[in-house]
Design a protein around this motif. Structure first.
Motif, PDB file in Angstrom:
ATOM      1  N   CYS A   1      53.598  35.714  49.871  1.00  0.00           N
ATOM      2  CA  CYS A   1      54.397  34.547  50.782  1.00  0.00           C
ATOM      3  C   CYS A   1      53.926  33.283  49.901  1.00  0.00           C
ATOM      4  O   CYS A   1      55.060  32.305  49.722  1.00  0.00           O
ATOM      5  CB  CYS A   1      54.090  34.363  51.891  1.00  0.00           C
ATOM      6  N   ALA A   2      52.717  33.227  49.765  1.00  0.00           N
ATOM      7  CA  ALA A   2      52.206  31.984  49.143  1.00  0.00           C
ATOM      8  C   ALA A   2      52.448  31.589  47.909  1.00  0.00           C
ATOM      9  O   ALA A   2      52.886  30.616  47.423  1.00  0.00           O
ATOM     10  CB  ALA A   2      50.701  31.911  49.574  1.00  0.00           C
ATOM     11  N   ALA A   3      52.401  32.847  47.032  1.00  0.00           N
ATOM     12  CA  ALA A   3      52.877  32.761  45.754  1.00  0.00           C
ATOM     13  C   ALA A   3      54.493  32.282  45.347  1.00  0.00           C
ATOM     14  O   ALA A   3      54.980  31.532  44.539  1.00  0.00           O
ATOM     15  CB  ALA A   3      52.571  34.028  44.841  1.00  0.00           C
ATOM     16  N   LEU A  60      48.843  30.669  37.715  1.00  0.00           N
ATOM     17  CA  LEU A  60      47.627  30.965  36.958  1.00  0.00           C
ATOM     18  C   LEU A  60      46.739  31.795  37.880  1.00  0.00           C
ATOM     19  O   LEU A  60      46.976  31.742  39.091  1.00  0.00           O
ATOM     20  CB  LEU A  60      46.846  29.584  36.456  1.00  0.00           C
ATOM     21  N   ASP A  61      45.891  32.377  37.300  1.00  0.00           N
ATOM     22  CA  ASP A  61      44.731  33.086  38.121  1.00  0.00           C
ATOM     23  C   ASP A  61      43.371  32.702  37.764  1.00  0.00           C
ATOM     24  O   ASP A  61      43.063  31.748  36.678  1.00  0.00           O
ATOM     25  CB  ASP A  61      44.734  34.682  38.084  1.00  0.00           C
ATOM     26  N   LEU A  62      42.299  33.104  38.581  1.00  0.00           N
ATOM     27  CA  LEU A  62      41.136  32.353  38.425  1.00  0.00           C
ATOM     28  C   LEU A  62      40.327  33.014  37.051  1.00  0.00           C
ATOM     29  O   LEU A  62      39.138  32.169  36.926  1.00  0.00           O
ATOM     30  CB  LEU A  62      40.255  32.366  39.579  1.00  0.00           C
ATOM     31  N   THR A  63      41.114  33.762  36.290  1.00  0.00           N
ATOM     32  CA  THR A  63      40.400  34.304  35.170  1.00  0.00           C
ATOM     33  C   THR A  63      40.874  33.317  33.929  1.00  0.00           C
ATOM     34  O   THR A  63      40.174  33.491  32.822  1.00  0.00           O
ATOM     35  CB  THR A  63      40.704  35.757  34.832  1.00  0.00           C
ATOM     36  N   THR A  64      41.662  32.431  34.234  1.00  0.00           N
ATOM     37  CA  THR A  64      42.162  31.534  33.224  1.00  0.00           C
ATOM     38  C   THR A  64      40.950  30.695  32.736  1.00  0.00           C
ATOM     39  O   THR A  64      40.463  30.149  33.619  1.00  0.00           O
ATOM     40  CB  THR A  64      43.412  30.621  33.443  1.00  0.00           C
ATOM     41  N   PRO A  65      40.706  30.476  31.374  1.00  0.00           N
ATOM     42  CA  PRO A  65      39.429  29.634  31.109  1.00  0.00           C
ATOM     43  C   PRO A  65      39.643  28.244  31.431  1.00  0.00           C
ATOM     44  O   PRO A  65      40.727  27.745  31.330  1.00  0.00           O
ATOM     45  CB  PRO A  65      39.482  29.817  29.522  1.00  0.00           C
ATOM     46  N   TRP A  66      38.629  27.885  32.180  1.00  0.00           N
ATOM     47  CA  TRP A  66      38.841  26.258  32.752  1.00  0.00           C
ATOM     48  C   TRP A  66      39.307  25.198  31.661  1.00  0.00           C
ATOM     49  O   TRP A  66      39.945  24.281  31.791  1.00  0.00           O
ATOM     50  CB  TRP A  66      37.646  25.633  33.433  1.00  0.00           C
ATOM     51  N   ASP A  67      38.645  25.610  30.464  1.00  0.00           N
ATOM     52  CA  ASP A  67      38.787  24.502  29.183  1.00  0.00           C
ATOM     53  C   ASP A  67      40.479  24.330  29.107  1.00  0.00           C
ATOM     54  O   ASP A  67      40.846  23.608  28.865  1.00  0.00           O
ATOM     55  CB  ASP A  67      38.064  24.987  28.154  1.00  0.00           C
ATOM     56  N   ALA A  68      40.903  25.624  29.196  1.00  0.00           N
ATOM     57  CA  ALA A  68      42.514  25.672  28.961  1.00  0.00           C
ATOM     58  C   ALA A  68      43.129  24.968  29.960  1.00  0.00           C
ATOM     59  O   ALA A  68      44.243  24.201  29.530  1.00  0.00           O
ATOM     60  CB  ALA A  68      43.115  27.148  28.825  1.00  0.00           C
ATOM     61  N   VAL A  69      42.725  24.982  31.238  1.00  0.00           N
ATOM     62  CA  VAL A  69      43.234  24.398  32.408  1.00  0.00           C
ATOM     63  C   VAL A  69      43.200  22.735  32.041  1.00  0.00           C
ATOM     64  O   VAL A  69      44.257  22.021  32.153  1.00  0.00           O
ATOM     65  CB  VAL A  69      43.045  24.766  33.609  1.00  0.00           C
ATOM     66  N   ARG A  70      42.001  22.577  31.627  1.00  0.00           N
ATOM     67  CA  ARG A  70      41.731  20.960  31.684  1.00  0.00           C
ATOM     68  C   ARG A  70      42.243  20.529  30.504  1.00  0.00           C
ATOM     69  O   ARG A  70      42.930  19.321  30.426  1.00  0.00           O
ATOM     70  CB  ARG A  70      40.506  20.893  31.338  1.00  0.00           C
ATOM     71  N   GLU A  71      42.567  21.043  29.291  1.00  0.00           N
ATOM     72  CA  GLU A  71      43.346  20.628  27.924  1.00  0.00           C
ATOM     73  C   GLU A  71      44.722  20.645  28.220  1.00  0.00           C
ATOM     74  O   GLU A  71      45.531  19.911  27.589  1.00  0.00           O
ATOM     75  CB  GLU A  71      43.023  21.497  26.832  1.00  0.00           C
ATOM     76  N   ALA A  72      45.493  21.169  29.207  1.00  0.00           N
ATOM     77  CA  ALA A  72      46.601  21.087  29.462  1.00  0.00           C
ATOM     78  C   ALA A  72      47.199  19.831  30.131  1.00  0.00           C
ATOM     79  O   ALA A  72      48.220  19.725  29.759  1.00  0.00           O
ATOM     80  CB  ALA A  72      47.487  22.443  30.385  1.00  0.00           C
ATOM     81  N   PRO A  80      57.497  16.469  38.646  1.00  0.00           N
ATOM     82  CA  PRO A  80      56.279  16.801  37.528  1.00  0.00           C
ATOM     83  C   PRO A  80      55.960  18.329  37.484  1.00  0.00           C
ATOM     84  O   PRO A  80      56.121  19.128  38.307  1.00  0.00           O
ATOM     85  CB  PRO A  80      55.082  15.978  38.288  1.00  0.00           C
ATOM     86  N   VAL A  81      55.488  18.681  36.295  1.00  0.00           N
ATOM     87  CA  VAL A  81      55.116  20.066  35.903  1.00  0.00           C
ATOM     88  C   VAL A  81      53.752  20.315  36.476  1.00  0.00           C
ATOM     89  O   VAL A  81      53.130  19.150  36.193  1.00  0.00           O
ATOM     90  CB  VAL A  81      55.656  20.396  34.509  1.00  0.00           C
ATOM     91  N   ALA A  82      53.337  21.339  37.156  1.00  0.00           N
ATOM     92  CA  ALA A  82      52.156  21.489  37.531  1.00  0.00           C
ATOM     93  C   ALA A  82      51.452  23.095  37.323  1.00  0.00           C
ATOM     94  O   ALA A  82      52.586  23.959  37.084  1.00  0.00           O
ATOM     95  CB  ALA A  82      51.698  21.072  38.868  1.00  0.00           C
ATOM     96  N   TYR A  83      50.209  23.098  37.113  1.00  0.00           N
ATOM     97  CA  TYR A  83      49.631  24.508  37.126  1.00  0.00           C
ATOM     98  C   TYR A  83      49.252  24.710  38.637  1.00  0.00           C
ATOM     99  O   TYR A  83      48.920  23.648  39.306  1.00  0.00           O
ATOM    100  CB  TYR A  83      48.474  24.518  36.281  1.00  0.00           C
ATOM    101  N   GLY A  84      49.119  25.976  39.112  1.00  0.00           N
ATOM    102  CA  GLY A  84      48.494  26.170  40.364  1.00  0.00           C
ATOM    103  C   GLY A  84      48.085  27.575  40.473  1.00  0.00           C
ATOM    104  O   GLY A  84      48.290  28.434  39.476  1.00  0.00           O
ATOM    105  N   PRO A 136      48.742  18.497  36.483  1.00  0.00           N
ATOM    106  CA  PRO A 136      48.075  18.670  37.962  1.00  0.00           C
ATOM    107  C   PRO A 136      47.743  19.838  38.285  1.00  0.00           C
ATOM    108  O   PRO A 136      48.495  20.762  37.403  1.00  0.00           O
ATOM    109  CB  PRO A 136      49.246  17.881  38.809  1.00  0.00           C
ATOM    110  N   LEU A 137      47.014  20.268  39.246  1.00  0.00           N
ATOM    111  CA  LEU A 137      46.451  21.444  39.579  1.00  0.00           C
ATOM    112  C   LEU A 137      46.824  21.804  41.058  1.00  0.00           C
ATOM    113  O   LEU A 137      46.446  20.897  41.890  1.00  0.00           O
ATOM    114  CB  LEU A 137      44.947  21.940  39.352  1.00  0.00           C
ATOM    115  N   VAL A 138      47.672  22.699  41.370  1.00  0.00           N
ATOM    116  CA  VAL A 138      47.719  22.962  42.975  1.00  0.00           C
ATOM    117  C   VAL A 138      46.952  23.869  43.422  1.00  0.00           C
ATOM    118  O   VAL A 138      47.124  25.208  42.776  1.00  0.00           O
ATOM    119  CB  VAL A 138      49.062  23.365  42.907  1.00  0.00           C
ATOM    120  N   TRP A 139      46.242  23.840  44.402  1.00  0.00           N
ATOM    121  CA  TRP A 139      45.535  24.804  44.923  1.00  0.00           C
ATOM    122  C   TRP A 139      45.803  25.193  46.127  1.00  0.00           C
ATOM    123  O   TRP A 139      45.716  24.349  47.281  1.00  0.00           O
ATOM    124  CB  TRP A 139      43.808  23.913  45.098  1.00  0.00           C
TER     125      TRP A 139
END
Length: 188
Positions: free
Chosen positions: A34-36, A47-59, A7-11, A62-65
């Motif tokens: 190393c983690a990246a 992604l980084d934490l400056t990405t608007p949350w609405d854009a993440v949600r609308e995509a 599956p494709v995911a954001y992280g 899954p989100l990998v933290w």
């Protein structure tokens, strides 16, 4: 490793609130790098934490933290956690067994005293990653906390979370001594 059928995911690789330790060197590279790289090998779109949350949600992905202080979490394990979150529709948290002796601290007449030994079989230490399936991401109001314990606690209040045993290389670095241990453990 990444397979085209995965599956494709954001992280996000979380380094906020961790002082300078994410930029310490492990095998000659910063922990955060190393983690990246591990995330990149899983096919996760960073992604980084400056990405608007609405854009993440609308995509609707899954989100990998992933914690920068767990820099050697193997890509295969990260990918397996994403697959599990998507297949089972649950959040997934990487954990390690507790191997230390855990004692209770009790109030004594003058000073605290060491009490009973706790059974460590049911205890786990949070590692990385924390994977949130797309339907759960859609319900969140904002980015999860950068404190993994708080993020996990928030998810557990409203959703099922599967705790998955991580490999030893996924251990968290808290001190320079931990860094030396992880470097020895992951030396090729």
């Amino acid at each position: 490793m990444y397979d085209e059928s995965d599956p494709v995911a954001y992280g996000v690789v979380v380094e906020r609130g961790r002082g300078s330790l994410p930029f310490a060197l492990l095998h000659g590279e910063p922990l955060v790098a190393c983690a990246a790289w591990a995330m990149g090998e899983t096919g996760v779109h960073l992604l980084d934490l400056t990405t608007p949350w609405d854009a993440v949600r609308e995509a609707a992905m899954p989100l990998v933290w992933h914690d920068a202080l767990c820099p050697m979490t193997p890509p295969d394990f990260l990918a397996a956690c994403v697959r599990r979150a998507v297949a089972d529709g649950v959040a997934v948290a990487g954990v390690l067994a507790v191997t230390d002796t855990v004692k209770e601290l009790v109030d004594g007449p003058d000073v605290p005293m060491v009490g009973d030994t706790h059974d460590r079989d049911g205890l786990r230490r949070l590692a990385s990653p924390l994977v949130v399936p797309a339907d759960v991401v859609a319900e969140l109001d904002d980015w999860p906390s950068t404190n993994f314990r708080a993020a996990l606690a928030g998810l557990r209040r409203r959703h099922d979370v599967a705790l998955v045993t991580a490999p030893a290389a996924a251990r968290r670095v808290r001190t320079p001594e931990d860094l030396a241990v992880l470097e020895a453990l992951t030396r090729r």
